[in-house]
Enzyme design. Structure first.
Site, PDB file in Angstrom:
ATOM      1  CG  ASP A   9      -1.696   1.239   1.461  1.00  0.00           C
ATOM      2  OD1 ASP A   9      -1.682   2.110   0.561  1.00  0.00           O
ATOM      3  OD2 ASP A   9      -2.341   1.357   2.519  1.00  0.00           O
ATOM      4  CE  LYS A  71      -1.679   7.113  -3.522  1.00  0.00           C
ATOM      5  NZ  LYS A  71      -2.156   6.165  -2.509  1.00  0.00           N
ATOM      6  CD  GLU A 156      -5.063   3.719  -2.531  1.00  0.00           C
ATOM      7  OE1 GLU A 156      -5.948   4.489  -2.119  1.00  0.00           O
ATOM      8  OE2 GLU A 156      -3.920   4.120  -2.836  1.00  0.00           O
ATOM      9  CG  ASP A 178      -8.806   5.377   2.001  1.00  0.00           C
ATOM     10  OD1 ASP A 178      -8.324   5.863   3.037  1.00  0.00           O
ATOM     11  OD2 ASP A 178      -8.105   4.817   1.129  1.00  0.00           O
TER      12      ASP A 178
END
Ligand code: AMP
Length: 598
Positions: A9, A71, A156, A178
């Site tokens: 992850d 990211k 994800e 999330d």
């Protein structure tokens, strides 16, 4: 010998690496034992590459040598300039986002190799559902630079669903919420067997736990200013310290109702050092973050409408990301969607575990559902509660409900019953009966020396901490003066279930409660205590009838109500049910015979 395949992850704030071993997925710790690697990269003042916690530590002091949240830039040609030879040289180099990500992946590869004492060459890496082809490609390239063959890039939310064992043959619609440190995503996915389709995905890539920390930091700074009449110094080091404190307090408030703040030497006035000494209540934090959470609910609505689904068509709700540990997050999502999110897998590890399961499947390993340890019986204390019928002692007030996944920490706040009460007896029980005495006693202790005050004015937090070894630690803290007591229970027991079994066990329990309408009280804290709605309505009707009935009937009805009050106070649930029925019959016949009804 074949090398190992891992699941990764690669997150905005944190990253993890996991593996399947003997069919079971587990996250691999670093040498410091930490399962989480902060997604932070930097060069030290001697020019050494640092990744993870070490890089994060230098961030406040040397942001020009440190990179966070890379990211957000994946798939772009955004350049980060870093000094590569330390502080003695001016030499810098420009890095592209995937080159920085490669350093994080390399650190994860190394972490896995150290933990497994084997070479790791293949990986499944996760990306957000909304990532474009360019962003996915950049992630794959980062993996290759780190020396990993990227077997698959998966979404994800899909990985999270895999961790929850959503692989039945029937089609399931799953909402994955999330909320991490710096980003928020909500996805609606449709899963049939091995096939997962992302129906809709929304979010805000500038919203997360970091924002909660900043709001709390401002709140703490304001408290400091009000106490001392001067502001917290504006230098980066002091502000970074206050921000770190804010995060720690925020995390403590996920399992405690209050958190003390003690930061010495935060500022000064003339020659005097000034300290920050205060307390933050969970409700204070909730007030600060509620507006941000409301935005996440709007994103849920948009995702559902894009997926053309109504909330009641969702089969499961999965919470992912460290910030979903905040009780208010769980509560708001549940209220908004009218369904309890599933739990079992730790929200910040769930994506890595799912990626590892997928990696296992790809290389042909036997993969089993993730097993979780749960508490087989509810844990709580005996409490007196006030009801419309008076004080009801000996009620079992549940602090950790049955089937909660361990480790788990929860608190409830209670207050004193009588004026100037100097001690409380904390009696701990395990079981499902609403009356404490009917359950299994686990121990008790007294907290003495409470400060004087009117009834209800002294607040006591009872904190239950249940660890992986089945050890329950109970801590009691008197809010004002911090009077404490502790008890450790060694054998409270653990049961192991898969996520499917857990879902079934919870559904069974819910069904039981739906059938049993005579539960007399809901025990949480004193303000929420009520009789079961039906019984409360019945009593109210009886009280109205007392005004209009004839003398003889008034006497009979009053006698019935007295008996009911006694039975409630004694906790005789069977008698309460019988009397409830009798009262209901009485009212039925009496109303057909009263003047207005003939
Ligand atoms: P993630 O990106 O999923 O690793 O989530 C990181 C975020 O979760 C950070 O903002 C953490 O402060 C936050 N977090 C981790 N544990 C907790 C907790 N127990 N309560 C509240 N926030 C938490």
């Amino acid at each position: 010998m074949m090398s190992r395949t891992v699941g990764i992850d690669l997150g905005t704030t944190n990253s993890e690496v996991a593996i399947v071993e003997d069919g079971q997925a587990r996250v691999l710790p670093g040498e410091d034992g930490d399962l989480i690697l902060p997604s932070c990269v930097g060069f030290s003042n001697t020019g050494k590459v640092v990744v993870g916690r070490e890089a994060l530590r230098q961030y406040a002091a040397a942001p020009e040598r440190t990179v966070r949240s890379i990211k957000r830039w994946m798939g772009t040609d955004h350049k980060t300039t870093l000094p590569i030879e330390g502080t003695d040289s001016d030499k810098t180099r420009d890095f592209l986002p995937h080159e920085i990500s490669a350093m994080i992946l390399r650190a994860l590869k190394q972490r896995a190799e150290t933990a497994l004492r084997e070479e790791v060459t293949q990986a499944v890496i996760t990306v957000p559902a909304y990532f474009t082809d360019a962003q996915r490609q950049a992630t794959k390239t980062a993996g290759e630079i780190a020396g990993l063959e990227v077997l698959q890039i998966i979404n994800e939310p899909t990985a999270a669903a895999l961790a929850y064992d959503v692989r039945s043959d029937e089609t399931e619609q799953v909402l994955v919420y999330d909320l991490g440190g710096g980003t928020f995503d909500v996805s609606v996915v449709e899963i049939t067997g091995e096939i997962t389709e992302v129906l809709a995905s929304h979010g805000n890539n500038q919203l997360g736990g970091d924002d909660f920390d900043r709001r709390l930091q401002l709140h703490l700074a304001e408290q400091f200013r009000q106490t001392h009449g001067v502001a917290v110094p504006d230098d980066p080091a002091t502000q970074a310290r206050l921000l770190r404190t804010a995060e720690q307090i925020k995390i403590a408030l996920s399992s405690h109702a209050f958190a003390p703040v003690r930061e010495a030497f935060l500022g000064s006035k003339g020659n005097t050092s000034l300290h920050l000494e205060t307390e933050v209540a969970r409700s204070d934090l909730e007030e600060l973050i509620r507006p941000l959470l409301e935005q996440t609910l709007e994103a849920i609505d948009r995702a559902l409408s894009d997926a053309k689904l109504q909330p009641d068509e969702l089969d499961r709700i999965i919470l992912v990301g460290g910030s979903t540990r905040i009780p208010l997050v769980q509560q708001m999502v549940e209220e908004h969607l009218g369904q309890t999110p599933v739990d079992g897998v730790q929200p910040d590890l769930c994506v890595a575990l799912g990626a590892a399961l997928q990696a296992g499947v790809l290389v042909g390993e036997e993969v089993e559902a993730i097993l979780v340890d749960v508490i087989p019986h509810s844990l709580g204390i005996s409490a007196a509660v006030s009801t419309p019928m008076g004080i009801l002692p000996g009620v079992f007030s549940v602090i950790i409900p049955r089937n909660s996944v361990v480790p788990v920490s929860r608190s409830e706040v209670y207050s004193t019953l009588s004026p100037n009460q100097t001690a409380v007896e904390i009696e701990i029980f395990q079981g499902e009966n609403e009356m404490a005495e009917e359950n299994v006693p686990l121990g008790s202790y007294r907290v003495e020396g409470l400060p004087p005050g009117p009834a209800g004015s002294i607040q006591i937090e009872v904190h239950f901490d249940f660890d992986l070894n089945g050890i329950l630690t109970v801590t009691t803290t008197e809010k004002g003066e911090g009077q404490q007591g502790t008890l450790v229970v060694n054998h409270a027991g653990i049961q192991r279930l898969s996520s499917h079994e857990l879902k079934q066990a919870r559904a069974d329990l819910e069904a039981l409660f739906e059938a049993d309408e005579t539960i007399p009280v809901i025990a949480k804290d004193r303000e929420d205590i009520q009789l079961a709605p039906e019984l409360a309505a019945l009593i109210e009707r009886a009280q109205q009838m007392l005004q209009i009935l004839e003398d003889k009937q008034v006497e009979d009805l009053q006698a019935l109500l007295d008996q009911l009050e006694n039975a409630l106070a004694e906790g005789e649930t069977t008698t309460v049910s019988a009397l409830q029925e009798e009262l209901s019959d009485f009212l039925y016949y009496a109303s057909t015979n009263t003047p207005g009804n003939t």
